[in-house]
Write an enzyme that holds these catalytic residues in place. Structure first.
Site, PDB file in Angstrom:
ATOM      1  CG  ASN A 147      -1.837   1.142   1.341  1.00 27.38           C
ATOM      2  OD1 ASN A 147      -1.802   2.047   0.509  1.00 27.38           O
ATOM      3  ND2 ASN A 147      -2.672   1.140   2.365  1.00 27.38           N
ATOM      4  NE  ARG A 167      -5.944   2.112  -0.508  1.00 27.94           N
ATOM      5  CZ  ARG A 167      -6.002   3.099   0.368  1.00 27.94           C
ATOM      6  NH1 ARG A 167      -4.917   3.507   0.963  1.00 27.94           N
ATOM      7  NH2 ARG A 167      -7.137   3.675   0.644  1.00 27.94           N
ATOM      8  CG  ASP A 206      -9.213   2.191  -1.856  1.00 24.98           C
ATOM      9  OD1 ASP A 206      -8.458   1.225  -2.042  1.00 24.98           O
ATOM     10  OD2 ASP A 206      -9.117   2.978  -0.910  1.00 24.98           O
ATOM     11  CG  HIS A 248     -12.469   3.688   6.413  1.00 26.30           C
ATOM     12  ND1 HIS A 248     -11.787   2.544   6.063  1.00 26.30           N
ATOM     13  CD2 HIS A 248     -11.524   4.657   6.494  1.00 26.30           C
ATOM     14  CE1 HIS A 248     -10.495   2.814   5.945  1.00 26.30           C
ATOM     15  NE2 HIS A 248     -10.312   4.099   6.195  1.00 26.30           N
ATOM     16  N   GLY A 287      -8.450   9.704   6.121  1.00 29.32           N
ATOM     17  CA  GLY A 287      -9.571   9.810   5.199  1.00 29.32           C
ATOM     18  C   GLY A 287     -10.757   9.140   5.877  1.00 29.32           C
ATOM     19  N   GLY A 298      -8.372   4.001  11.961  1.00 31.87           N
ATOM     20  CA  GLY A 298      -7.682   4.529  13.160  1.00 31.87           C
ATOM     21  C   GLY A 298      -8.586   5.127  14.220  1.00 31.87           C
TER      22      GLY A 298
END
Ligand code: ADP
Length: 345
Positions: A7, A91, A148, A208, A212, A330
């Site tokens: 990634n 990714r 994505d 998510h 971001g 996160g």
């Protein structure tokens, strides 16, 4: 079969080497702060062996060379030869409308990814750099791009259509695509497994919340709507991006402050969101600031949580109910305070 998963971000490369037959992660790690002072490589092997190397890592080429050196190293490595890597998975953030699935990379695919760079300037150029570097270093090893955007290709047209002039939208491929699909899909499937229910029976909303942030409505395991749009700028408030904003306000700024396209791009991608409100983009620092009475930090947290709550309400209506609410990435994983703020009321 050993698969190296990469990634490649603007200043970091995250990686895992996975023994696919046993679904076992042999080793994982990241290079952070590429091109900045205090760059580091951290690696954790499946048996707990850990190393951290600090030094100048000037660019992505050096970062990837370091990673390969660690994978092959006598003391901390997990393979004896580069040929023990059998495939590489990358990714890639934006696949446009071209990709509803992962694809084997060839020259045509590279051109299609390059064509999407304008749509995701913070991500696609670095994803592409990682692909080209690995093709140079390990030319005979098959490489796969995982997008994505792919999971959201099931969105119905009423969810992805912008009410802009149709001809212009057709010509410039302007529509909503959505991002973070790899993770939204993964956490939806994991939650179904965990609940011992088929995903086809569940109405799921996945939040998510990382640097971001996006939210996704998932019905029968398929994405039916998501908050990011043509680019990863739309929707929730993020670390440095504003999410939803009146386009009229942007037009006003362009006129009043004579902002050109480059300046506007920088403001929207790097200087807005949590950073725009507080001067900081790390949620831990903002929570600490709010705890010490900083008014802007408190306001940023309230706005961040309220935006998410508003989308949850909208997506409950779109789904006609809700069985599972997921928090991931996160902030979503780690902050009970933010989760509580979102669910309040
Ligand atoms: P990305 O991969 O998009 O860079 P992450 O998913 O790693 O982002 O999320 C980064 C965000 O998570 C940062 O804002 C960071 O402050 C926040 N975060 C990490 N741990 C915590 C925590 N314990 N409490 C609150 N926020 C956290």
């Amino acid at each position: 079969m050993n698969i190296l998963v990469l990634n490649c971000g603007s200043s970091s490369v995250k990686y895992q080497l996975i023994e696919a037959d046993n679904r076992k992660t042999l080793t994982r790690g990241s290079v952070e702060r590429i091109g900045m002072t205090g760059a580091t490589l951290s690696n954790k092997r499946h048996d707990g062996d850990e190393i951290r190397i600090a030094g100048d890592i000037l660019d992505h080429t050096i970062a990837i060379e370091y990673i390969l050196a660690v994978l092959l190293s006598r003391n901390h490595g997990v393979i004896n030869d580069k040929s023990d890597i059998h495939a590489i998975g990358h990714r890639v953030v934006h696949g446009g409308a071209a990709f509803a699935n992962a694809v084997l990379i060839n020259e045509d695919i590279i051109q299609l990814i390059r064509a999407s760079c304008d749509l995701a300037p913070l991500h696609n150029p670095y994803n592409l750099a990682g692909i080209e570097l690995m093709r140079g270093l390990l030319p005979s090893i098959p490489q796969v791009a995982v997008f994505d955007t792919a999971f959201h290709q099931t969105m119905p047209s009423h969810a992805y259509t912008y009410a802009l002039p149709h001809e212009l939208c057709e010509k410039e491929h302007i529509r909503r695509y959505g991002f973070h699909g790899t993770n939204h899909e993964y956490v939806a499937l994991r939650s179904a497994t965990w609940l011992k229910r088929p995903v086809s029976e569940l109405k799921i909303i996945s939040c998510h919340l990382g640097s971001g942030a996006s939210i996704c409505a998932i019905d029968h395991g398929r994405s039916i709507d998501t908050s990011m749009g043509m680019t990863p700028l739309e929707g929730l408030i993020m670390g440095t991006r504003p999410g939803d904003v009146d386009p009229g306000a942007l037009l006003h700024l362009m006129r009043a402050d004579s902002l050109d396209v480059e300046r506007m791009d920088r403001m929207l991608n790097r200087e807005s969101g949590l950073k725009g409100i507080t001067g900081k983009n790390d949620m831990r620092e903002i929570l600490a600031g709010a705890a010490q009475g900083d008014v802007q930090c408190t306001r940023a947290i309230s706005a961040f949580c309220y935006r998410i709550r508003k989308y949850i309400g909208a997506y409950m209506a779109a789904l006609g109910g809700l069985d599972v609410l997921i928090f991931t990435a996160g902030i979503g994983e780690n902050s009970a305070e933010i989760r509580a703020g979102v669910c309040q009321g």
